[in-house]
Design a protein around this motif. Sequence first.
Motif, PDB file in Angstrom:
ATOM      1  N   ASP A 129      93.409  14.275  82.240  1.00 50.46           N
ATOM      2  CA  ASP A 129      94.324  15.384  82.512  1.00 50.46           C
ATOM      3  C   ASP A 129      94.156  15.740  83.989  1.00 50.46           C
ATOM      4  O   ASP A 129      93.785  16.849  84.350  1.00 50.46           O
ATOM      5  CB  ASP A 129      93.972  16.564  81.606  1.00 50.46           C
ATOM      6  CG  ASP A 129      95.012  17.668  81.659  1.00 50.46           C
ATOM      7  OD1 ASP A 129      96.144  17.384  82.079  1.00 50.46           O
ATOM      8  OD2 ASP A 129      94.679  18.803  81.293  1.00 50.46           O
ATOM      9  N   LEU A 130      94.451  14.758  84.854  1.00 49.55           N
ATOM     10  CA  LEU A 130      94.097  14.823  86.266  1.00 49.55           C
ATOM     11  C   LEU A 130      95.045  15.698  87.070  1.00 49.55           C
ATOM     12  O   LEU A 130      96.213  15.873  86.730  1.00 49.55           O
ATOM     13  CB  LEU A 130      94.077  13.409  86.848  1.00 49.55           C
ATOM     14  CG  LEU A 130      93.120  12.411  86.157  1.00 49.55           C
ATOM     15  CD1 LEU A 130      93.335  11.010  86.703  1.00 49.55           C
ATOM     16  CD2 LEU A 130      91.677  12.849  86.323  1.00 49.55           C
ATOM     17  N   PHE A 131      94.509  16.244  88.181  1.00 51.57           N
ATOM     18  CA  PHE A 131      95.280  16.983  89.164  1.00 51.57           C
ATOM     19  C   PHE A 131      96.071  18.125  88.523  1.00 51.57           C
ATOM     20  O   PHE A 131      97.287  18.223  88.661  1.00 51.57           O
ATOM     21  CB  PHE A 131      96.199  16.052  89.955  1.00 51.57           C
ATOM     22  CG  PHE A 131      95.463  14.926  90.603  1.00 51.57           C
ATOM     23  CD1 PHE A 131      94.637  15.164  91.697  1.00 51.57           C
ATOM     24  CD2 PHE A 131      95.556  13.641  90.098  1.00 51.57           C
ATOM     25  CE1 PHE A 131      93.937  14.128  92.282  1.00 51.57           C
ATOM     26  CE2 PHE A 131      94.845  12.606  90.681  1.00 51.57           C
ATOM     27  CZ  PHE A 131      94.032  12.852  91.780  1.00 51.57           C
ATOM     28  N   GLY A 132      95.343  18.966  87.805  1.00 51.17           N
ATOM     29  CA  GLY A 132      95.967  20.127  87.192  1.00 51.17           C
ATOM     30  C   GLY A 132      96.980  19.781  86.127  1.00 51.17           C
ATOM     31  O   GLY A 132      97.916  20.539  85.886  1.00 51.17           O
ATOM     32  N   GLY A 133      96.786  18.646  85.479  1.00 53.86           N
ATOM     33  CA  GLY A 133      97.695  18.235  84.410  1.00 53.86           C
ATOM     34  C   GLY A 133      98.836  17.370  84.872  1.00 53.86           C
ATOM     35  O   GLY A 133      99.698  16.995  84.071  1.00 53.86           O
ATOM     36  N   ARG A 134      98.852  16.982  86.155  1.00 57.70           N
ATOM     37  CA  ARG A 134      99.966  16.183  86.658  1.00 57.70           C
ATOM     38  C   ARG A 134      99.893  14.733  86.220  1.00 57.70           C
ATOM     39  O   ARG A 134     100.894  14.023  86.244  1.00 57.70           O
ATOM     40  CB  ARG A 134     100.038  16.284  88.187  1.00 57.70           C
ATOM     41  CG  ARG A 134     100.394  17.696  88.665  1.00 57.70           C
ATOM     42  CD  ARG A 134     100.590  17.741  90.161  1.00 57.70           C
ATOM     43  NE  ARG A 134     101.706  16.913  90.590  1.00 57.70           N
ATOM     44  CZ  ARG A 134     102.105  16.765  91.846  1.00 57.70           C
ATOM     45  NH1 ARG A 134     101.441  17.407  92.794  1.00 57.70           N
ATOM     46  NH2 ARG A 134     103.131  16.018  92.147  1.00 57.70           N
TER      47      ARG A 134
END
Length: 714
Positions: free
Chosen positions: A525-530
């Motif tokens: 779920d990287l970069f704040g969900g991006r």
Amino acid sequence: MAMNTYSQKFAALAAGVALSALAVQAQEASEAGSAELRQETVIVTSRAQQLYRVEQTTTGKMPTDPMLSTQAITVINSELIEDQGARDAQDLYRNISGVSVFSYAGVTARGYRQEENFFDGLRGDPYAGFSVPQLFNVERVEFLKGPAGMLYGAGAPGGLFNYVTKTPSEEFAASVSGVVGTEGRKGASLEVTGALPLEGTAGRLGIFYEDQHGPRRNAGSETNIYDGGLSFDLGFADLVLQATRYEQKLDGNRLRGVPTDDLGNFIADRRWNHNEPTDFLDLESNVLQARVTAEPVEGLAVDFGIRWNDGTEVQNYHEPFGLFDSDGDGVVDSSRRQYRDQLRQTESLSLGTNAVWSADLGPVQNRVLVGGDWFTSDAGFTGVSFAGGTTAEPGFPTPLSLLDPQYGETDSTTYLLPPMRITESRQTRYGVYALNEATIGPVIAVVGVRQDTFEDKNLISGDVFEDDAMTWRAGLVYRVRDDVSLFGQWAESFEPQGIGSQNPLAGGPFQPTEGEILEGGVKTDLFGGRVQSTGSVYQIIRTNILQADPRGDVDGDGVDDMVAFGEITSEGFEIDVTTDITENWVGTISYAYNDTRITRTNSQTNLSNAVGDRFANAPENTVGFWTRYQVPILHTAFAFGGDYVDVRRSISGQKVRPYMTFDASIICEIDDWKALLRIDNLFDETYASSGFIDRTGHFPGDPRSVFLEVTRQW
């Protein structure tokens, strides 16, 4: 293929996902200056970032963040359903790695044929076996991968679908839509929900109508869905009542395939239909459902659901019954036909209850699930089959040319039909289960067990078979970071053998077919969900499969024996990625590799759907993708998707050729108006979505079609 090879593939693809994520991060800085402009767009600000996101899944019986689940669950939300213009379940399979079409509502899931569907976690499918679930009153679709016996009881080991339906909301919303398209397509729908005068009460009403000619000759489809609901805040609990009426009138049905040669090439036009203009399939289903949720004390959540379904399906159709050469030139050019008049009636009742207790026990965050379910279904069948020959004879179904079909030359009202065959049966299933989830720091451990009892009864002969089964599951999650989790699971499934196979003279009764999975993977779920992704490798072994005993009548009692000796092994790798490429550009991609083989048999008889040591309609590779780019200044989004399915074999062993199709959508939103222009099979690819048997051929994919849907929202 060895499991370490899967691990290598997984590592390579996971690395690709990570590199894509880094590229996204690098792009963030260059886009920071456009934040103010994005705040002024008519298409909802940063909608791309949240468009296809799912914060919670419920198919695992407890609300769970996907990152914290020990299971692989694909969730398709309403936004993705709308963007793809999806009308029925088959429109969504590209979004689920490891799932492809088998026939009608059936799919191939991780190599195994799967046909059963759940609605709001309960049994009671309103679509009898030859109708595909429609999506008008569906909020989201969740597909739980792998054996799910501990949670849901009897079922196939490849996974299960759970359709989550729309419920009333106290926040007012309404919409009216109209649609027109190719093949004479036309339709309209209405949805409204909001608070009612009585405090704490809300209502919902939905009406859907759509009519179109089918791409096959004589075929057509008219669908009506009437859906209503009431919700009540009782103070101590919430109550939701729902009622739905389903009507489908399908002309020129039940549709089989189009004959092919052994290389998978159609030998008739893909619009060829074996049915007469007077043939039909009519489905009517009524569903009543209630659900109560409560939190009697802090930390204890309780729910109870009940679902009643009463369905009737009537079919009059001409079944392809054998290909032949009508003029002696050595080329197959015609098909015998069999007439079938069938009535299926089903009435079912399903109940389910769950209690989830959440509490911290020292350093352990603990959740305990206990529950039970009960299901009964009475099914009746009345039918007759009557075959014609290779020449036209009075009182018999006439043959039909593959190259120049002439319809209307046969009249089913003049057929010399034999007596009707009648069967009546009853299924009863009930089970109780318990599961514990313990979280200690970055580790989440799950273990659960279920005890099932099942009974099948022939209501005409009085024959009864009953048995029980126990299934387990265990899982582990390790949170490497808040945005990276490693997960693994071991789980079991079972399916009772049919009552027709339990004859003591044939060696019965037999134990249920069993399934077992070992699976491990990583979720991000990287970069704040991006960048959200799930990748896993798995092995599923299905055992105790019935087949004919090669020794024949072992006991000399006049009945050939059966033996439960078959084993099938499915090994594979899957990856699903959803990513925000930019603030206005979102994409999804799903890839699956699967190798399903027969690993044990008596070597003298075939298992059902077996083709050599493999299985019908089980592709090794599938790929599906969908991408959407919105242009705020134009109030418009452009979407494009593709679906690739590898080469397969039909049940008769004929080649089913690989295919790649593309679809596109244009979505325009201005104030309270929305227009969707949808193009399916953009390049008009001729292909077979799946194979069946040689006399009925392969199921042809639909040719290019276009529709425009305009919606007014309040």
